[in-house]
Design a protein around this motif. Structure first.
Motif, PDB file in Angstrom:
ATOM      1  N   VAL A  37       0.837  -1.203   0.000  1.00 34.96           N
ATOM      2  CA  VAL A  37       0.000   0.000   0.000  1.00 34.96           C
ATOM      3  C   VAL A  37       0.869   1.248   0.000  1.00 34.96           C
ATOM      4  O   VAL A  37       0.641   2.199  -0.772  1.00 34.96           O
ATOM      5  CB  VAL A  37      -0.948  -0.009   1.213  1.00 34.96           C
ATOM      6  CG1 VAL A  37      -1.605   1.360   1.407  1.00 34.96           C
ATOM      7  CG2 VAL A  37      -2.012  -1.097   1.052  1.00 34.96           C
ATOM      8  N   GLU A  38       1.893   1.261   0.846  1.00 32.61           N
ATOM      9  CA  GLU A  38       2.764   2.428   0.936  1.00 32.61           C
ATOM     10  C   GLU A  38       3.530   2.648  -0.364  1.00 32.61           C
ATOM     11  O   GLU A  38       3.699   3.797  -0.813  1.00 32.61           O
ATOM     12  CB  GLU A  38       3.737   2.257   2.105  1.00 32.61           C
ATOM     13  CG  GLU A  38       3.054   2.353   3.465  1.00 32.61           C
ATOM     14  CD  GLU A  38       3.988   2.038   4.617  1.00 32.61           C
ATOM     15  OE1 GLU A  38       5.062   1.437   4.366  1.00 32.61           O
ATOM     16  OE2 GLU A  38       3.653   2.399   5.770  1.00 32.61           O
ATOM     17  N   ILE A  40       2.606   1.811  -3.447  1.00 33.11           N
ATOM     18  CA  ILE A  40       1.682   2.331  -4.459  1.00 33.11           C
ATOM     19  C   ILE A  40       1.371   3.795  -4.190  1.00 33.11           C
ATOM     20  O   ILE A  40       1.383   4.639  -5.102  1.00 33.11           O
ATOM     21  CB  ILE A  40       0.396   1.484  -4.499  1.00 33.11           C
ATOM     22  CG1 ILE A  40       0.707   0.074  -5.003  1.00 33.11           C
ATOM     23  CG2 ILE A  40      -0.669   2.148  -5.385  1.00 33.11           C
ATOM     24  CD1 ILE A  40      -0.438  -0.909  -4.840  1.00 33.11           C
ATOM     25  N   THR A  41       1.092   4.128  -2.947  1.00 30.68           N
ATOM     26  CA  THR A  41       0.776   5.515  -2.588  1.00 30.68           C
ATOM     27  C   THR A  41       1.950   6.436  -2.902  1.00 30.68           C
ATOM     28  O   THR A  41       1.761   7.536  -3.459  1.00 30.68           O
ATOM     29  CB  THR A  41       0.415   5.617  -1.100  1.00 30.68           C
ATOM     30  OG1 THR A  41      -0.718   4.783  -0.832  1.00 30.68           O
ATOM     31  CG2 THR A  41       0.073   7.047  -0.715  1.00 30.68           C
ATOM     32  N   GLU A  93      -4.525   3.499   5.900  1.00 29.19           N
ATOM     33  CA  GLU A  93      -3.591   3.771   4.810  1.00 29.19           C
ATOM     34  C   GLU A  93      -4.071   3.170   3.491  1.00 29.19           C
ATOM     35  O   GLU A  93      -3.874   3.750   2.422  1.00 29.19           O
ATOM     36  CB  GLU A  93      -2.193   3.266   5.178  1.00 29.19           C
ATOM     37  CG  GLU A  93      -1.592   4.028   6.343  1.00 29.19           C
ATOM     38  CD  GLU A  93      -0.083   3.957   6.409  1.00 29.19           C
ATOM     39  OE1 GLU A  93       0.549   3.718   5.353  1.00 29.19           O
ATOM     40  OE2 GLU A  93       0.464   4.153   7.505  1.00 29.19           O
ATOM     41  N   GLU A  94      -4.719   2.007   3.560  1.00 31.06           N
ATOM     42  CA  GLU A  94      -5.284   1.428   2.342  1.00 31.06           C
ATOM     43  C   GLU A  94      -6.364   2.344   1.778  1.00 31.06           C
ATOM     44  O   GLU A  94      -6.414   2.594   0.559  1.00 31.06           O
ATOM     45  CB  GLU A  94      -5.869   0.042   2.620  1.00 31.06           C
ATOM     46  CG  GLU A  94      -6.387  -0.635   1.358  1.00 31.06           C
ATOM     47  CD  GLU A  94      -7.012  -1.991   1.610  1.00 31.06           C
ATOM     48  OE1 GLU A  94      -7.122  -2.760   0.641  1.00 31.06           O
ATOM     49  OE2 GLU A  94      -7.408  -2.273   2.766  1.00 31.06           O
ATOM     50  N   GLU A  96      -6.651   5.569   2.250  1.00 34.74           N
ATOM     51  CA  GLU A  96      -6.007   6.765   1.719  1.00 34.74           C
ATOM     52  C   GLU A  96      -5.482   6.501   0.311  1.00 34.74           C
ATOM     53  O   GLU A  96      -5.556   7.360  -0.575  1.00 34.74           O
ATOM     54  CB  GLU A  96      -4.872   7.217   2.641  1.00 34.74           C
ATOM     55  CG  GLU A  96      -5.334   7.814   3.960  1.00 34.74           C
ATOM     56  CD  GLU A  96      -6.123   9.103   3.783  1.00 34.74           C
ATOM     57  OE1 GLU A  96      -5.866   9.837   2.803  1.00 34.74           O
ATOM     58  OE2 GLU A  96      -6.997   9.386   4.621  1.00 34.74           O
ATOM     59  N   MET A  97      -4.924   5.316   0.092  1.00 38.25           N
ATOM     60  CA  MET A  97      -4.486   4.928  -1.248  1.00 38.25           C
ATOM     61  C   MET A  97      -5.664   4.896  -2.215  1.00 38.25           C
ATOM     62  O   MET A  97      -5.575   5.386  -3.355  1.00 38.25           O
ATOM     63  CB  MET A  97      -3.810   3.561  -1.210  1.00 38.25           C
ATOM     64  CG  MET A  97      -3.415   3.019  -2.573  1.00 38.25           C
ATOM     65  SD  MET A  97      -2.946   1.271  -2.512  1.00 38.25           S
ATOM     66  CE  MET A  97      -4.521   0.486  -2.082  1.00 38.25           C
ATOM     67  N   ASN A  98      -6.786   4.324  -1.787  1.00 35.82           N
ATOM     68  CA  ASN A  98      -7.986   4.296  -2.637  1.00 35.82           C
ATOM     69  C   ASN A  98      -8.436   5.703  -3.008  1.00 35.82           C
ATOM     70  O   ASN A  98      -8.778   5.980  -4.168  1.00 35.82           O
ATOM     71  CB  ASN A  98      -9.136   3.572  -1.936  1.00 35.82           C
ATOM     72  CG  ASN A  98      -8.818   2.146  -1.542  1.00 35.82           C
ATOM     73  OD1 ASN A  98      -9.225   1.695  -0.475  1.00 35.82           O
ATOM     74  ND2 ASN A  98      -8.093   1.419  -2.383  1.00 35.82           N
ATOM     75  N   ILE A 123      -7.673  -1.204  -5.984  1.00 38.63           N
ATOM     76  CA  ILE A 123      -6.589  -0.654  -6.793  1.00 38.63           C
ATOM     77  C   ILE A 123      -6.911  -0.673  -8.277  1.00 38.63           C
ATOM     78  O   ILE A 123      -6.059  -0.361  -9.106  1.00 38.63           O
ATOM     79  CB  ILE A 123      -5.241  -1.368  -6.534  1.00 38.63           C
ATOM     80  CG1 ILE A 123      -5.316  -2.853  -6.871  1.00 38.63           C
ATOM     81  CG2 ILE A 123      -4.789  -1.147  -5.100  1.00 38.63           C
ATOM     82  CD1 ILE A 123      -3.951  -3.544  -6.868  1.00 38.63           C
TER      83      ILE A 123
END
Length: 351
Positions: A37-38, A40-41, A93-94, A96-98, A123
């Motif tokens: 996740v980190e 990708i972000t 955090e997931e 936030e990535m979305n 994703i």
């Protein structure tokens, strides 16, 4: 190639004007952990305002799966170890990535040539293009593990429309509540997928996206779309049964439905589901069908998720489905009639 990094779990590279993310955790069917996740972000943050990057492609190194979801086994372990705050951090955090994917100002092309479930939809569904092959299948199986559909799915699914027509709460509720495994034809029919390319052409398609343009690649490689959608065949029954705000009403509708094949299939799909998840997910999807932003929907998903992961049902469901793989979960309450929906009504915001 301008530069590339390899952190074992996600390959991050830039090729010409395309940023490429290739998820690479094949033994876990690319289930997303916090490090992924980190990564990708961070890539999205770097590419968002980089004028040399015109688009992003998200793909997989696995022959079986695009991404089978979030790492809920690790979440279960964290809960059992008393580290619920750390599990909250993972989901935060997931999500936030979305949100970052949803707000990304450039085309995002997810290339799905295999299984996509749960967090894998997170994703892919927020991007501009979901390109699938004949090997693609999709599902939201969270009801079986004592959880809820999340990663923004309860916002996106009620707003998607393919050849099936206009966006439909009923279609969204059917997907999120039953865990039905959608075929490639179902994905296209519902709008979950936007484009179709044959599996044998995937690498050439990505190469043309990189070398020429997305539009040219789609024009050249778009193949005949599969049309044998089970969801299309039973669309009238889906609308009759699932377009509701409360799960109890859905059950009442199912009991009156004359499409016997559909009724049998739905009953089989929800037979092993956590009753509390069914009640909460129905309310969540109905609420998020009305909110004005993905961010608002993710906030609603987070408060419900944080509640459910602290319930013994979550640890029990993950054990039965993903750890022991016995599919013998014992949930409490054991029936939908025993579930009090009031706490979930109080958690959800539509303003």
């Amino acid at each position: 190639m301008r530069h590339a990094t390899h952190d074992h779990l996600v390959y991050v590279s830039t090729l010409n004007t395309t940023g490429i993310l290739a998820v690479n955790r094949p033994k876990a069917l690319n289930s997303l952990n916090l490090a992924m996740v980190e990564t990708i972000t961070n890539a999205l943050d770097a590419w968002r305002d980089d004028d040399s990057i015109h688009r992003v492609v998200i793909t997989s190194t696995s022959e079986k799966a695009f991404c089978a979801g979030g790492d809920v086994r690790a979440a279960r372990e964290g809960i059992l170890a008393g580290n619920s705050d750390a599990v909250d951090q993972y989901f935060n955090e997931e999500y936030e990535m979305n949100a970052a994917l949803s707000a990304f100002p450039k085309p995002i092309v997810a290339v799905i040539d295999g299984i996509v479930m749960g967090g894998g939809l997170g994703i892919s569904m927020h991007g501009s293009h979901r390109v699938i092959t004949e090997h693609a299948t999709a599902a939201m199986p969270e009801m079986l593990i004592g959880f809820i559909p999340d990663v923004g799915s309860t916002y996106m699914l009620p707003r998607m429309a393919g050849p099936g027509g206009t966006p439909s709460l009923a279609v969204a509720q059917f997907i999120t509540l039953t865990g039905y495994r959608m075929s490639a034809a179902d994905m296209l029919y519902s709008g979950l997928a936007t484009d179709f390319v044959a599996s044998s052409d995937v690498m050439a398609f990505i190469d043309m996206v990189v070398a020429e343009s997305l539009d040219e690649a789609l024009e050249h490689y778009a193949g005949p779309r599969p049309t044998d959608s089970w969801m299309k065949t039973h669309r009238d029954a889906i609308e009759e049964v699932f377009g509701e705000q409360e799960f109890a009403t859905i059950i009442d509708n199912l009991n009156r439905c004359d499409d016997h094949e559909f009724v049998t299939t739905v009953r089989e799909l929800i037979e092993s589901a956590n009753p509390t998840s069914l009640v909460a997910a129905t309310l969540l999807t109905a609420a998020n069908a009305t909110v004005s932003s993905v961010r608002h929907a993710l906030d609603n998903e987070f408060v419900v998720a944080a509640t459910l992961i602290r319930s013994p049902n979550f640890a029990e469901g993950v054990r039965a489905v993903l750890v022991d793989k016995t599919r013998d979960a014992t949930f409490s309450p054991a029936t939908v009639a025993e579930v009090d929906p009031a706490p979930f009504h109080e958690l959800l915001s539509t303003n």
